[in-house]
Motif scaffolding. Structure first.
Motif, PDB file in Angstrom:
ATOM      1  N   UNK A  83       0.815  -1.216   0.000  1.00  0.00           N
ATOM      2  CA  UNK A  83       0.000   0.000   0.000  1.00  0.00           C
ATOM      3  C   UNK A  83       0.848   1.265   0.000  1.00  0.00           C
ATOM      4  N   UNK A  84       2.162   1.105   0.136  1.00  0.00           N
ATOM      5  CA  UNK A  84       3.072   2.254   0.073  1.00  0.00           C
ATOM      6  C   UNK A  84       4.383   1.825  -0.574  1.00  0.00           C
ATOM      7  N   UNK A  85       5.054   2.790  -1.177  1.00  0.00           N
ATOM      8  CA  UNK A  85       6.360   2.534  -1.782  1.00  0.00           C
ATOM      9  C   UNK A  85       7.487   2.659  -0.764  1.00  0.00           C
ATOM     10  N   UNK A  86       7.305   3.564   0.200  1.00  0.00           N
ATOM     11  CA  UNK A  86       8.358   3.881   1.166  1.00  0.00           C
ATOM     12  C   UNK A  86       7.771   3.961   2.572  1.00  0.00           C
ATOM     13  N   UNK A  87       8.534   3.472   3.538  1.00  0.00           N
ATOM     14  CA  UNK A  87       8.194   3.690   4.938  1.00  0.00           C
ATOM     15  C   UNK A  87       9.486   3.841   5.711  1.00  0.00           C
ATOM     16  N   UNK A  88       9.399   4.325   6.949  1.00  0.00           N
ATOM     17  CA  UNK A  88      10.587   4.408   7.808  1.00  0.00           C
ATOM     18  C   UNK A  88      10.402   3.440   8.967  1.00  0.00           C
ATOM     19  N   UNK A  89      11.471   2.761   9.347  1.00  0.00           N
ATOM     20  CA  UNK A  89      11.426   1.783  10.433  1.00  0.00           C
ATOM     21  C   UNK A  89      12.621   1.997  11.354  1.00  0.00           C
ATOM     22  N   UNK A  90      12.511   1.542  12.591  1.00  0.00           N
ATOM     23  CA  UNK A  90      13.624   1.645  13.525  1.00  0.00           C
ATOM     24  C   UNK A  90      14.787   0.792  13.016  1.00  0.00           C
ATOM     25  N   UNK A  91      15.989   1.263  13.270  1.00  0.00           N
ATOM     26  CA  UNK A  91      17.170   0.553  12.791  1.00  0.00           C
ATOM     27  C   UNK A  91      17.204  -0.902  13.208  1.00  0.00           C
ATOM     28  N   UNK A  92      16.748  -1.183  14.415  1.00  0.00           N
ATOM     29  CA  UNK A  92      16.756  -2.541  14.917  1.00  0.00           C
ATOM     30  C   UNK A  92      15.742  -3.449  14.250  1.00  0.00           C
ATOM     31  N   UNK A  93      14.803  -2.860  13.501  1.00  0.00           N
ATOM     32  CA  UNK A  93      13.779  -3.653  12.821  1.00  0.00           C
ATOM     33  C   UNK A  93      14.190  -4.080  11.413  1.00  0.00           C
ATOM     34  N   UNK A  94      15.247  -3.472  10.879  1.00  0.00           N
ATOM     35  CA  UNK A  94      15.590  -3.718   9.480  1.00  0.00           C
ATOM     36  C   UNK A  94      15.831  -5.191   9.197  1.00  0.00           C
ATOM     37  N   UNK A  95      16.556  -5.857  10.060  1.00  0.00           N
ATOM     38  CA  UNK A  95      16.856  -7.267   9.848  1.00  0.00           C
ATOM     39  C   UNK A  95      15.587  -8.096   9.735  1.00  0.00           C
ATOM     40  N   UNK A  96      14.592  -7.781  10.554  1.00  0.00           N
ATOM     41  CA  UNK A  96      13.324  -8.509  10.533  1.00  0.00           C
ATOM     42  C   UNK A  96      12.603  -8.305   9.208  1.00  0.00           C
ATOM     43  N   UNK A  97      12.626  -7.074   8.701  1.00  0.00           N
ATOM     44  CA  UNK A  97      11.979  -6.784   7.423  1.00  0.00           C
ATOM     45  C   UNK A  97      12.697  -7.502   6.278  1.00  0.00           C
ATOM     46  N   UNK A  98      14.007  -7.558   6.362  1.00  0.00           N
ATOM     47  CA  UNK A  98      14.777  -8.263   5.334  1.00  0.00           C
ATOM     48  C   UNK A  98      14.457  -9.755   5.375  1.00  0.00           C
ATOM     49  N   UNK A  99      14.392 -10.307   6.581  1.00  0.00           N
ATOM     50  CA  UNK A  99      14.063 -11.721   6.745  1.00  0.00           C
ATOM     51  C   UNK A  99      12.689 -12.041   6.165  1.00  0.00           C
ATOM     52  N   UNK A 100      11.771 -11.095   6.303  1.00  0.00           N
ATOM     53  CA  UNK A 100      10.417 -11.280   5.769  1.00  0.00           C
ATOM     54  C   UNK A 100      10.348 -10.994   4.270  1.00  0.00           C
ATOM     55  N   UNK A 101      11.502 -10.668   3.653  1.00  0.00           N
ATOM     56  CA  UNK A 101      11.568 -10.326   2.233  1.00  0.00           C
ATOM     57  C   UNK A 101      10.609  -9.180   1.901  1.00  0.00           C
TER      58      UNK A 101
END
Length: 363
Positions: A83-101
Motif C-alpha cells: 500500500x506504500x512505496x516507502x516507509x521508515x522503520x527503527x534501525x533494529x527492525x531492518x533485519x526482521x523486514x529483510x528476513x520477511x523479504x
C-alpha cells in the motif's frame, strides 16, 4: 517508529531551505507519484516542509501519503500489492523486514557522490538509508539535582545510588533495545563506550538486578519517562532526548546529559513490490541531500543523517541535535547488527536478552 514531543516553536521557526528551489539534477526529475507512510502530527508537518512539498515542486513527482501501519503494510507487501512505496522503520527492525523479504535493494545510483560521502557508513545499508538520528540519554529532575550543582552526568552516575540517591526509571523488556537497557547497564558498570559491544549479558543483567530495588517506573511508551520525572515518581530516567526537550520547553524542571548517550537511528526502506520503485529511489536521493536534512532538523530537532547538514542549521542547534559534531564525541552508535546476530541455537541476541529480561523482572 518512536515519536517525541516537541516545542511548537521549533515547527514555527523559519525554514529557509524549504522555501528555496535548489538546483535539482535532471536524474531526480520525473512524473507520476510515490506513496509514503506518515505518522501525522508534528512529524508529518516537518516532513511536508522539508521533504514532501519541495520534492514534488522540484521534481514533478507527486507525493501521496498514507497512514503508517506497519503490520498492514507488511501484509500488503506479502500479497504483492504494497500500500506504500516507502516507509521508515527503527534501525533494529531492518533485519526482521529483510528476513520477511519485505524490502527492495536500495538503488544508490540516483544519489550524488557528495551526498553519499556525507552519510555515515552505518546509515548506508543495502536495504535502507538513514532517515534520522535520535538519542537515549540520562535525564533528571532539576528540583532534585540542580543543573548548576551535583547531578548525574552518565550511566555510572545513574547506577550509583549512594552518590545520587533517588528512584530511577528504566525501560521494560519490550523496549530493551530502543530503551538502551543493556548498553546503559554495562556502561553503568564501568565499561567504556568503545568496549560496550559485544555486550556481556551476565554483567549487564547483574547490574540491572542490583539497581532493581531503586527503579520506581519501568516504562514502555516514550512519554512515560519524562512524565514520571515531572510527577516526582522518579528522580532520573533513561529517556529520549526529544521527549525531554519537549517537556522542558513547556516549563518542566528537566535536564539531560549527552555523556554516554546512545545514538539511535531509523531507516527509510523501499517496500518489496513497490510499483513506483524508481520514483522512490529518486525521493530518497533528494531528501538525503544537506538542504532538506537541515530543514527537517531545524523543524523538529532530530539529527540529520547527512553530516553536511550540520553546517546549515543555526549554530545554537548544534548543542541539541543528536549526532552533531561535538555531541557525537560523547555518543555511542547503537549496534543493531549485534542485536540481530544469531547464535548457535538460532536465536538472536535480542531473543536471548528479552527472555532473560522477562525472567529478571518477574522475580
Amino acid at each position: 517508529m518512536t515519536y517525541f514531543a516537541f516545542s511548537a516553536a521549533l515547527l514555527l521557526a523559519a525554514l529557509p531551505f524549504a522555501a528555496q528551489s535548489q538546483q535539482i539534477p535532471d536524474n531526480l526529475k520525473g512524473s507520476g507519484e510515490v506513496v509514503i507512510t506518515s505518522g501525522g502530527g508534528t512529524w508529518e508537518a516537518a516532513q511536508k516542509k522539508a521533504f514532501f512539498d519541495p520534492f514534488s515542486r522540484d521534481t514533478g513527482i507527486k507525493v501521496v501519503l498514507v497512514p503508517e501501519d506497519q503490520a498492514k503494510l507488511l501484509a500488503s507487501a506479502k500479497l504483492g500489492q504494497p500500500e506504500a512505496d516507502i516507509t521508515s522503520i527503527e534501525g533494529g527492525q531492518l533485519s526482521s523486514w529483510v528476513t520477511k523479504d519485505a524490502v527492495e535493494d536500495m538503488d544508490y545510483s540516483f544519489f550524488a557522490k557528495t551526498t553519499l560521502a556525507s552519510i555515515p557508513e552505518k546509515l548506508k545499508n543495502k536495504d535502507g538509508v538513514g532517515a534520522l538520528l535520535y538519542s537515549l540519554v540520562v535525564a533528571y529532575n532539576t528540583k532534585k539535582f540542580p543543573e548548576d550543582g551535583k547531578h548525574p552526568n552518565n550511566w555510572v552516575d545513574f547506577y550509583n545510588v549512594k552518590e545520587f540517591p533517588g528512584k530511577r526509571s528504566l525501560p521494560k523488556c519490550e523496549k530493551i533495545v530502543g530503551g538502551g537497557l543493556l548498553e546503559g547497564a554495562i556502561m553503568g558498570d564501568g565499561v567504556p563506550a568503545n568496549e560496550v559491544y559485544p555486550i556481556d549479558m551476565d554483567r549487564a543483567f547483574a547490574k540491572i538486578a542490583e539497581l532493581k530495588p531503586d527503579v520506581g517506573r519501568w516504562w514502555v511508551a516514550g512519554a512515560d519517562a519524562p512524565q514520571s520525572l515531572i510527577d516526582g515518581e522518579v528522580d532520573m530516567a533513561a529517556a529520549y532526548n526529544g521527549r525531554i526537550f519537549g517537556a522542558k520547553a513547556q516549563g518542566a524542571p528537566l535536564a539531560l546529559s549527552w555523556e554516554q548517550s546512545l545514538l539511535q537511528y531509523d531507516y527509510w526502506v523501499i517496500v518489496k513490490g513497490s510499483p513506483n520503485k524508481t520514483n522512490a529511489a529518486k525521493f530518497l536521493a533528494y531528501i538525503s541531500r544537506p538542504e532538506p536534512q537541515a530543514t527537517f532538523a531545524e523543524a523538529i530537532s532530530y539529527g540529520p543523517v547527512n553530516n553536511d547538514a550540520f553546517k546549515l542549521v543555526p549554530k545554537e542547534m548544534l548543542d541539541v541535535l543528536p549526532g552533531a559534531p561535538e555531541l557525537a564525541k560523547k555518543q555511542l552508535f547503537q549496534d543493531y547488527d549485534w542485536w540481530n546476530k544469531t547464535g548457535a541455537d538460532g536465536r538472536t541476541n535480542y531473543d536471548v536478552a528479552l527472555q532473560r529480561c522477562v525472567a529478571l523482572l518477574s522475580q
